[in-house]
Design a protein around this motif. Structure first.
Motif, PDB file in Angstrom:
ATOM      1  N   ASN B 462       0.835  -1.208   0.000  1.00 30.68           N
ATOM      2  CA  ASN B 462       0.000   0.000   0.000  1.00 30.68           C
ATOM      3  C   ASN B 462       0.857   1.241   0.000  1.00 30.68           C
ATOM      4  OD1 ASN B 462      -2.437  -1.119  -0.104  1.00 30.68           O
ATOM      5  ND2 ASN B 462      -2.765  -1.195   2.131  1.00 30.68           N
ATOM      6  N   HIS B 463       1.847   1.198   0.884  1.00 33.76           N
ATOM      7  CA  HIS B 463       2.724   2.328   1.067  1.00 33.76           C
ATOM      8  C   HIS B 463       3.429   2.681  -0.241  1.00 33.76           C
ATOM      9  CE1 HIS B 463       5.069   5.005   3.569  1.00 33.76           C
ATOM     10  NE2 HIS B 463       6.151   4.620   2.888  1.00 33.76           N
ATOM     11  N   ASP B 465       2.577   1.728  -3.225  1.00 36.79           N
ATOM     12  CA  ASP B 465       1.598   2.154  -4.222  1.00 36.79           C
ATOM     13  C   ASP B 465       1.326   3.643  -4.083  1.00 36.79           C
ATOM     14  OD1 ASP B 465       1.435  -0.338  -5.148  1.00 36.79           O
ATOM     15  OD2 ASP B 465      -0.594  -0.795  -4.406  1.00 36.79           O
ATOM     16  N   ARG B 466       1.155   4.053  -2.814  1.00 39.17           N
ATOM     17  CA  ARG B 466       0.833   5.451  -2.562  1.00 39.17           C
ATOM     18  C   ARG B 466       1.986   6.360  -2.978  1.00 39.17           C
ATOM     19  NH1 ARG B 466      -0.235   5.515   3.057  1.00 39.17           N
ATOM     20  NH2 ARG B 466      -1.183   3.473   2.832  1.00 39.17           N
ATOM     21  N   SER B 467       3.216   5.968  -2.595  1.00 37.14           N
ATOM     22  CA  SER B 467       4.338   6.854  -2.912  1.00 37.14           C
ATOM     23  C   SER B 467       4.624   6.859  -4.415  1.00 37.14           C
ATOM     24  CB  SER B 467       5.596   6.462  -2.117  1.00 37.14           C
ATOM     25  OG  SER B 467       5.823   5.086  -2.262  1.00 37.14           O
ATOM     26  N   ASN B 468       4.290   5.715  -5.071  1.00 39.40           N
ATOM     27  CA  ASN B 468       4.474   5.704  -6.521  1.00 39.40           C
ATOM     28  C   ASN B 468       3.401   6.535  -7.207  1.00 39.40           C
ATOM     29  OD1 ASN B 468       6.645   4.123  -6.290  1.00 39.40           O
ATOM     30  ND2 ASN B 468       5.598   2.199  -6.834  1.00 39.40           N
ATOM     31  N   GLY B 469       2.175   6.475  -6.615  1.00 36.28           N
ATOM     32  CA  GLY B 469       1.043   7.104  -7.275  1.00 36.28           C
ATOM     33  C   GLY B 469       0.988   8.539  -6.962  1.00 36.28           C
TER      34      GLY B 469
END
Ligand code: SF4
Lengths: 262, 469
Positions: B462-463, B465-469
């Motif tokens: 999740n983490h 994903d968030r930092s990539n997104g």
């Protein structure tokens, strides 16, 4: 390929490291596993005690927990043999689902070699003594036994053979029972303990540094003797050896298992 | 007393138990070398097993055929439903001939029927002529092994026994000297005998002949001198044809003692000239076994290999089984007859399966021992405490949440309970702990660690994903 992991109850409770090593080894082979949380015990203690009525609900529970997988892999020859060889008294023989679960339940070394065809490298520079656990040996035929004049490879030895620096201890009695035997260990405690001590003495004369097997139950019993006698032998399930050799970081540190990568 | 207690007694003398273990392991190794020297060993075993299963399935027919052919040779065939009838038949034959001295070669069947004490009660002097059997007879104890009846006795003890009974020198223990003394003594007995009794290894339906295998030639001596020969056999000893014998003779001695063949394999077709041959065929519970799921235990050719290989037998001694036939096969046959008295025998086994793989007729011994445990349960003969434990365990294992909870509590209890309590003699843990440490209880089970790991991986994903997104 949908693979479920079956971790026998006593491994779950007392040897979580063996379960984690099994996961690590399987993941290193590119297999991702499911651990169905509803699993408990295959029913072997009850069946071995003659209590089939008590084993039956557990066999049924096992079948419903593991239905639908391509493979149910377990780091225990004994529990796998229970499911494969002894469930016919416990579950409906006509039941397709039960038949599937039984035939798809497979011991770890068999899965690694016969299904995945994987070989392992890495370093394990120890004099290693293999204990051929009886049910894996004589019920699943994971190796050739000294009684039968049939040539068979030892899957466990094949798995470990490729590791750098590993040497195998030469035992005087290569496949005598360790004397665990489930409730036998308690109901026939005197003979059980003597059998275990004799196995350990054989490993001592052979210079075993690491004692390994495919069944933690045998190793639990042998380790109990080793610790009581304060002997310099380390006990490891073969999955732990492979995991260590692979230098797979311990899963407890939650590092991804693959190395190198990118 | 039960097997566990008697076995604990035997192992208490560690040095002796190890001596016993090594003596039998030596025989097992000799068997291995002999078996390995026959390229078609496994084929032989499979053939022997097939012949036996075939014969048992048509046993009634083969028995009749045998009776017809044996009678044609001039033998008299007797049928005994049980041990009592068997003993009565033997006694009446002996009484008809006014026999006072009987010489007997090895027969496990007569042990099973307790023939010796019965005959002695009726004034007949019985001498067992197999050396090992003679030793245990003089010591007034039962044999501890079916092929090596005195394997539990050391040569020094034989010396003492012979000193007392045969007048050998005090303290003498040289096997050659003692054997020679026994030979002279037995020679006397052979000459005095009015009748000879033997067992039967194989009875051949096609020819009506019987075959007796010994290493000492004592069966031949015993029936060659006196005019009356009584041969006692269980009804399962039958094989269909003479040619089948080749399969069994190749397997028997190799499995039993690691010899290529028994020194004497003697064939009897009818009585010797001027003599009589009586063949007593005994049921004594065999028909019932034949009709049960344990029928293959009747295929046994009494080679003793399952005893030599059994890690429990080797360390607990034959007498711990309190059974004419000890070891794996005895732990099946005896509790089938007397389940109440012998309910511990099917549990005197770690289920290692070595017996099954060593057995020349491929009786699935350890599977039968496993099945026999359920059979005892169906007769309500399981130990109460154990049964209760299993009921509780099954309840716990049937409910995953309860199992996790009990596991957590048990591990905690193991970590916190003082050592003297955990290892107190009264609990299963204490029995375990007499010679072994218990496993160390980890704080977390595999499922707890695995769950944590899955959650952590998920949150990392999740983490990232968030930092990539
Ligand atoms: S059961 Fe098999 S191994 Fe045991 S004595 Fe009989 S024939 Fe021999």
């Amino acid at each position: 390929m949908k693979v479920a992991l079956f971790i026998p109850c006593y491994v779950d409770q007392f040897y979580p490291g063996v379960g984690l090593a099994t996961v690590a080894v399987l993941e290193a082979c590119g297999v991702s596993v499911d651990f169905p949380e509803g699993q408990t015990c295959c029913g072997q203690p009850m069946a071995n005690s003659g209590c089939m009525d008590q084993a039956r609900p557990l066999a049924e529970h096992f079948v419903s927990t593991f239905a639908g997988y391509d493979y149910v892999v377990a780091p225990s020859g004994s529990c796998v043999s229970m499911v494969r060889n002894h469930y016919d008294h416990l579950v409906d023989r006509q039941d397709q689902k039960a038949a599937e679960v039984r035939s798809r339940t497979i011991e770890l070394s068999e899965f690694l070699i016969n299904v995945l065809g994987h070989s392992f490298s890495g370093s394990f520079p120890f004099q290693t003594g293999i204990h051929q656990s009886c049910h894996g040996l004589r019920e699943l035929r994971l190796a050739g036994c000294s009684e039968e004049m049939t040539c068979r490879d030892s899957l466990l030895r094949n798995l470990l053979e490729g590791l750098d620096g590993i040497q195998f201890a030469q035992l005087q009695r290569p496949d005598e029972c360790c004397g665990f035997g489930g409730t036998f260990a308690v109901s026939e405690a005197a003979v059980s303990a003597m059998m275990g001590q004799d196995r350990i003495d054989d490993h001592l004369q052979a210079g075993t540094q690491v004692l390994t097997a495919g069944d933690m139950s045998c190793l639990m019993h042998l380790d109990g003797i080793i610790r009581r006698r304060r002997l310099p032998i380390r006990v490891m399930h073969f999955a732990e050896i492979l995991a260590e050799a692979l230098r797979t970081p311990g899963l407890q540190t939650a590092e991804p298992a693959q190395q190198g990568g990118e | 007393m039960g097997h566990p207690a008697l076995a604990a007694d035997f192992t208490a003398n560690e040095e002796r138990a190890h001596w016993h273990d090594r003596a039998l392991w030596f025989v097992r190794q000799k068997r291995d070398r002999m078996a390995a020297s026959v390229p078609e060993w496994e084929e032989l075993r499979a053939t022997a097993s097939a012949i036996k299963q075939h014969t048992q399935s048509l046993l009634a027919d083969y028995l009749q055929e045998f009776e017809k052919n044996a009678t044609a040779h001039g033998a008299v065939v007797h049928w005994a439903a049980d041990a009592e009838e068997h003993n009565q038949i033997v006694l009446s034959i002996l009484q008809q001939h006014q026999v006072q001295n009987l010489v007997k070669s090895k027969s496990m069947l007569t042990e099973e029927c307790h023939l010796n004490p019965w005959l002695e009660k009726h004034g007949i002097h019985v001498v067992d002529t197999d050396l090992g059997e003679r030793i245990v007879q003089l010591r007034e104890e039962p044999p501890s092994h079916i092929v090596l009846p005195a394997i539990h006795i050391r040569k020094e003890e034989v010396g003492e026994c012979f000193h007392e009974h045969l007048g050998t020198e005090k303290g003498a223990s040289d096997p050659e000297y003692l054997t020679e003394a026994a030979r002279q003594h037995l020679r006397d007995c052979f000459c005095k005998a009015d009748a000879g009794l033997t067992g039967v290894n194989f009875a051949i339906a096609e020819t009506g002949g019987i075959v007796i295998c010994t290493n000492e030639g004592n069966a031949d001596l015993g029936v060659g001198v006196p005019p009356v020969h009584i041969a006692c056999m269980g009804m399962e000893k039958l094989i269909p044809r003479a040619e089948d014998l080749s399969v069994f003779l190749r397997l028997l001695a190799r499995s039993a003692t690691g010899q290529p063949v028994t020194t004497y394999s003697s064939h009897f077709h009818g009585p010797q000239q001027g003599g009589e041959l009586h063949i007593v065929i005994v049921d004594n519970g065999r028909t019932e076994i034949l009709q049960s799921e344990f029928r293959r235990s009747l295929d046994c050719i009494r080679c003793g290999a399952c005893m030599n290989t059994c890690p429990v037998y080797r360390r607990s001694g034959g007498h711990s089984y309190e059974s004419t036939v000890p070891g794996p096969i005895g732990s099946i046959l005896t509790p089938l007859r007397t389940p109440e008295e012998h309910s511990t025998l099917p549990f005197a086994c770690s289920l290692c399966g070595s017996c099954t793989d060593v057995c020349p007729v491929r009786i699935p011994l350890h599977h039968q021992l496993f099945a026999l445990r359920e059979h005892l349960d169906s007769k309500n003969l399981l130990e109460r405490g154990k049964k209760l434990q299993m009921k509780v365990l099954a309840t716990v294992f049937s409910r995953p949440w309860l199992y996790s909870l009990v596991g957590r509590i048990a591990r905690k209890a193991l970590r916190w309970t003082p050592r003297f309590l955990t290892y107190s003699r009264l609990t299963p843990a204490g029995l375990w702990g007499k010679a072994r440490e218990l496993p160390e209880a980890p704080r977390k089970s595999f499922r707890e660690l695995y769950r944590e790991r899955q959650q952590q991986t998920a949150s990392e994903r999740n983490h990232s994903d968030r930092s990539n997104g």
